[in-house]
Write an enzyme that holds these catalytic residues in place. Structure first.
Site, mmCIF file in Angstrom:
data_model
loop_
_atom_site.group_PDB
_atom_site.id
_atom_site.type_symbol
_atom_site.label_atom_id
_atom_site.label_comp_id
_atom_site.label_asym_id
_atom_site.label_seq_id
_atom_site.Cartn_x
_atom_site.Cartn_y
_atom_site.Cartn_z
ATOM 1 N N ASP A 139 0.958 -1.203 -0.109
ATOM 2 C CA ASP A 139 -0.052 -0.038 0.103
ATOM 3 C C ASP A 139 0.886 1.139 0.049
ATOM 4 O O ASP A 139 1.717 1.490 0.871
ATOM 5 C CB ASP A 139 -0.835 -0.083 1.030
ATOM 6 C CG ASP A 139 -1.861 1.034 1.143
ATOM 7 O OD1 ASP A 139 -2.412 1.387 -0.084
ATOM 8 O OD2 ASP A 139 -2.423 1.667 2.011
ATOM 9 N N HIS A 146 -4.076 14.118 0.491
ATOM 10 C CA HIS A 146 -4.348 13.269 1.627
ATOM 11 C C HIS A 146 -3.254 13.270 2.733
ATOM 12 O O HIS A 146 -3.644 13.341 4.060
ATOM 13 C CB HIS A 146 -4.601 11.746 1.226
ATOM 14 C CG HIS A 146 -4.755 10.705 2.138
ATOM 15 N ND1 HIS A 146 -5.711 10.533 3.095
ATOM 16 C CD2 HIS A 146 -3.784 9.649 2.775
ATOM 17 C CE1 HIS A 146 -5.538 9.300 3.789
ATOM 18 N NE2 HIS A 146 -4.342 8.834 3.746
ATOM 19 N N GLU A 210 -10.624 3.789 2.485
ATOM 20 C CA GLU A 210 -9.762 4.679 1.715
ATOM 21 C C GLU A 210 -9.913 4.279 0.303
ATOM 22 O O GLU A 210 -10.031 3.041 -0.218
ATOM 23 C CB GLU A 210 -8.333 4.484 1.987
ATOM 24 C CG GLU A 210 -7.857 5.088 3.448
ATOM 25 C CD GLU A 210 -6.409 4.843 3.743
ATOM 26 O OE1 GLU A 210 -5.749 4.034 3.010
ATOM 27 O OE2 GLU A 210 -5.921 5.480 4.568
ATOM 28 N N GLU A 212 -8.836 4.097 -3.296
ATOM 29 C CA GLU A 212 -7.707 3.865 -3.829
ATOM 30 C C GLU A 212 -7.945 3.185 -5.256
ATOM 31 O O GLU A 212 -8.683 2.455 -5.511
ATOM 32 C CB GLU A 212 -6.709 2.924 -2.923
ATOM 33 C CG GLU A 212 -6.492 3.583 -1.687
ATOM 34 C CD GLU A 212 -5.232 3.061 -0.958
ATOM 35 O OE1 GLU A 212 -4.196 2.186 -1.493
ATOM 36 O OE2 GLU A 212 -5.258 3.260 0.181
ATOM 37 N N ASP A 244 -8.727 0.164 1.077
ATOM 38 C CA ASP A 244 -7.931 -0.193 2.220
ATOM 39 C C ASP A 244 -8.526 0.262 3.397
ATOM 40 O O ASP A 244 -8.340 1.365 3.862
ATOM 41 C CB ASP A 244 -6.777 0.719 1.746
ATOM 42 C CG ASP A 244 -5.749 0.529 2.781
ATOM 43 O OD1 ASP A 244 -5.593 -0.685 3.340
ATOM 44 O OD2 ASP A 244 -4.843 1.481 3.002
ATOM 45 N N ARG A 248 -8.777 3.417 12.289
ATOM 46 C CA ARG A 248 -8.014 4.730 12.663
ATOM 47 C C ARG A 248 -7.622 4.762 14.037
ATOM 48 O O ARG A 248 -6.315 5.128 14.224
ATOM 49 C CB ARG A 248 -8.805 5.781 12.215
ATOM 50 C CG ARG A 248 -9.318 6.138 11.052
ATOM 51 C CD ARG A 248 -8.095 6.212 9.982
ATOM 52 N NE ARG A 248 -8.542 6.466 8.620
ATOM 53 C CZ ARG A 248 -7.733 6.119 7.476
ATOM 54 N NH1 ARG A 248 -6.387 5.907 7.720
ATOM 55 N NH2 ARG A 248 -8.030 6.593 6.577
ATOM 56 N N GLN A 251 -4.796 2.375 14.378
ATOM 57 C CA GLN A 251 -3.776 2.808 13.486
ATOM 58 C C GLN A 251 -2.904 3.768 14.236
ATOM 59 O O GLN A 251 -1.626 3.793 14.136
ATOM 60 C CB GLN A 251 -4.286 3.612 12.144
ATOM 61 C CG GLN A 251 -2.984 3.722 11.286
ATOM 62 C CD GLN A 251 -3.628 4.403 9.831
ATOM 63 O OE1 GLN A 251 -4.885 4.664 9.677
ATOM 64 N NE2 GLN A 251 -2.848 4.709 9.138
ATOM 65 N N LYS A 263 -4.646 -2.373 9.205
ATOM 66 C CA LYS A 263 -4.994 -2.228 7.631
ATOM 67 C C LYS A 263 -5.127 -3.554 7.173
ATOM 68 O O LYS A 263 -5.479 -3.912 6.259
ATOM 69 C CB LYS A 263 -3.753 -1.491 6.934
ATOM 70 C CG LYS A 263 -3.329 -0.244 7.497
ATOM 71 C CD LYS A 263 -4.185 0.706 6.605
ATOM 72 C CE LYS A 263 -4.038 2.154 6.450
ATOM 73 N NZ LYS A 263 -4.763 2.806 5.661
ATOM 74 N N THR A 267 -8.923 -5.935 2.707
ATOM 75 C CA THR A 267 -9.001 -5.181 1.826
ATOM 76 C C THR A 267 -9.830 -5.633 0.529
ATOM 77 O O THR A 267 -9.723 -6.664 0.205
ATOM 78 C CB THR A 267 -7.390 -4.914 1.094
ATOM 79 O OG1 THR A 267 -6.481 -4.623 2.174
ATOM 80 C CG2 THR A 267 -7.535 -4.087 -0.257
ATOM 81 N N GLU A 384 -10.417 12.192 6.476
ATOM 82 C CA GLU A 384 -10.091 13.606 6.067
ATOM 83 C C GLU A 384 -11.528 14.376 6.291
ATOM 84 O O GLU A 384 -11.600 15.524 6.676
ATOM 85 C CB GLU A 384 -9.956 13.755 4.699
ATOM 86 C CG GLU A 384 -8.460 13.241 4.456
ATOM 87 C CD GLU A 384 -8.024 13.253 2.815
ATOM 88 O OE1 GLU A 384 -7.927 14.214 2.304
ATOM 89 O OE2 GLU A 384 -7.612 12.106 2.650
HETATM 90 MN MN MN Z 1 -4.088 3.039 2.109
#
Ligand code: MN
Length: 444
Positions: A139, A146, A210, A212, A244, A248, A251, A263, A267, A384
């Site tokens: 990743d 971001h 996320e 991606e 992904d 949080r 993390q 993470k 996925t 975000e």
């Molecule tokens: Mn990611």
């Protein structure tokens, strides 16, 4: 990236659903995937309109010859890795032949449409599976927007870490938990530290997505043998959408070395692999670095990559809550962004990944990192959108969210659009959040 007759905007297919304006899968796309019908084993197919063109059935019917036949045989295995490993010349030959076969102008179309029940499987009758055996997942973190929005909270003095502008930052992820679109994602258990400084373990409270772009590696490289940035584009087979999922709270607490359990929980990827060849008309210049940013070091710089290493691809994220589902309201859009906002190109990501001699294999997958852009509507994850949980947001039906709740479904879509070319899409990357598993009790 060569354009050829397969990209012609006026091409139409005898599969009528491929000619509608809003289909993701017109004849100009021809993405590969693995599908399964009840009671059958998985096999390779090509999306065309709302149908799947069955490659194995087409091979049996003798519709391929020479290089295209060889390539179709490589695709006829239990996954697409062997096709991905082939020389791009083979991919071109197969794409050309598929385009001829499915074209409305094919002189043989009467015979083919008479065989439709053998050659075509309605998407509605099939289950899509992971397209490849994914040996490794990486990743990246390649959107400066971001990175900066996240950094403003944690590192207000220098929100973008120093290496960001010099190298595409990444960590080695977890391949075993990459799952096909449609499979639920379980809220993970994890450890975090509360605002009061207490360390706890339990169901994650700050589950995020996320948005991606995933890249599938084609021919890779041998251990100890890097590949130059000039050659890197030929080592990329194609692309998918990639969620992904991120815990949080976990993390923030665990990432002294880098993300781990926050993470690897899961996925989710979309199952049609849109080839690099299909995206050729939508290439764009690499990110225009602002004055004062360093130029890429020579090993990450090529004139061709600077000119066409970007991808003009619109990316959208939607949220469908349990209440929206029960009331029949459509999913609410949370984000609209574009892959041109990425600071690093996919060729730079791959070149950097191999630069220490690390070997990449066909079917290896890497994520681009959250694809956020400069505007508020370009924020491609909840962290975000809510400034790390500080502000909740209101959905069109009045519901509010800060993080994902059980039963919430996150849906990604993508569309490449450019004047003079037929738009193509990716299908969906979709998964619903399931409650966390009860903690296992020891067997007595
Ligand atoms: Mn990611």
């Amino acid at each position: 990236m060569q354009l050829n007759e397969t990209h012609r905007a006026d091409l139409r297919s005898w599969v009528e659903s491929a000619n509608t304006v809003d289909t993701d899968f017109p004849i100009q796309n021809l993405p590969f995937g693995m599908f399964r019908r009840d009671g059958e084993s998985a096999r390779a197919g090509v999306a065309i309109g709302d149908q799947i063109f069955d490659l194995t059935a087409a091979l049996k019917a003798g519709l391929f010859e020479a290089e295209a036949e060889e390539a179709a045989r490589l695709a006829a295995g239990p996954a697409l890795n062997d096709l991905m490993a082939a020389d791009p010349k083979m991919h071109t030959a197969l794409r050309r032949r598929l385009s001829q076969l499915l074209a409305a102008e094919n002189p043989d179309r009467e015979r083919l449409s008479a065989m439709a029940s053998t050659l075509l499987v309605p998407m509605a009758d099939a289950q899509l599976e992971l397209p490849a055996v994914i040996g490794s997942f990486t990743d990246f973190l390649t959107s400066i927007y971001h990175t900066e929005r996240g950094g403003r909270v944690t590192r207000p003095d220098s929100p973008v870490p120093a290496p960001f502008r010099y190298l595409p930052i990444a960590y080695n992820g977890r391949a075993t938990s990459v799952r096909a679109s449609g499979e639920p994602v379980r809220r993970p258990n994890g450890q975090w530290r509360t605002a009061e400084g207490k360390v706890e373990f339990g169901p994650c409270r700050q589950l995020d997505f996320e948005l991606e772009l995933g890249t599938f590696v084609g021919r890779g490289n041998e251990l100890g043998e890097p590949i130059s940035i000039e050659e890197a584009p030929d080592r990329i087979f194609g692309f998918c959408l990639l969620n992904d999922w991120s815990a949080r709270d976990v993390q923030r607490w665990e990432s002294a070395l880098g993300p781990f359990l926050s993470k690897s929980l899961s996925t989710t990827i979309s199952c049609w692999v849109v080839t690099a060849q299909a995206l050729a008309p939508f290439r764009a210049p690499a990110f225009a670095r602002p004055e004062g940013d360093p130029a890429p070091l020579p090993y990450l710089y090529s004139a061709r990559d600077q000119a066409e290493g970007g991808i003009d691809l619109n990316l959208h994220a939607y949220l469908l809550t349990p209440r929206m589902r029960s009331e029949g309201t459509p999913a609410a859009r949370l984000c609209r962004t574009n892959f041109v906002h990425m600071y690093w190109t996919v060729a730079q990501m791959l070149t950097h990944h191999m630069s220490n001699g690390c070997n990449m294999r066909p079917g290896d997958l890497f994520g681009s990192g959250t694809t956020s852009g400069p505007l508020d509507e370009n924020r491609a994850c909840l962290s975000e959108i809510t400034t790390r949980g500080a502000q909740s947001f209101t959905l069109p039906n009045g519901e509010t969210r800060t993080w994902l709740e059980d039963g919430d479904e996150v849906i990604f879509r993508a569309r490449a659009e450019r004047a003079g070319y037929r738009s193509i899409g990716f299908g969906e990357c979709r998964a619903r959040v399931a409650p966390s598993p009860p903690w296992p009790k020891p067997k007595s």
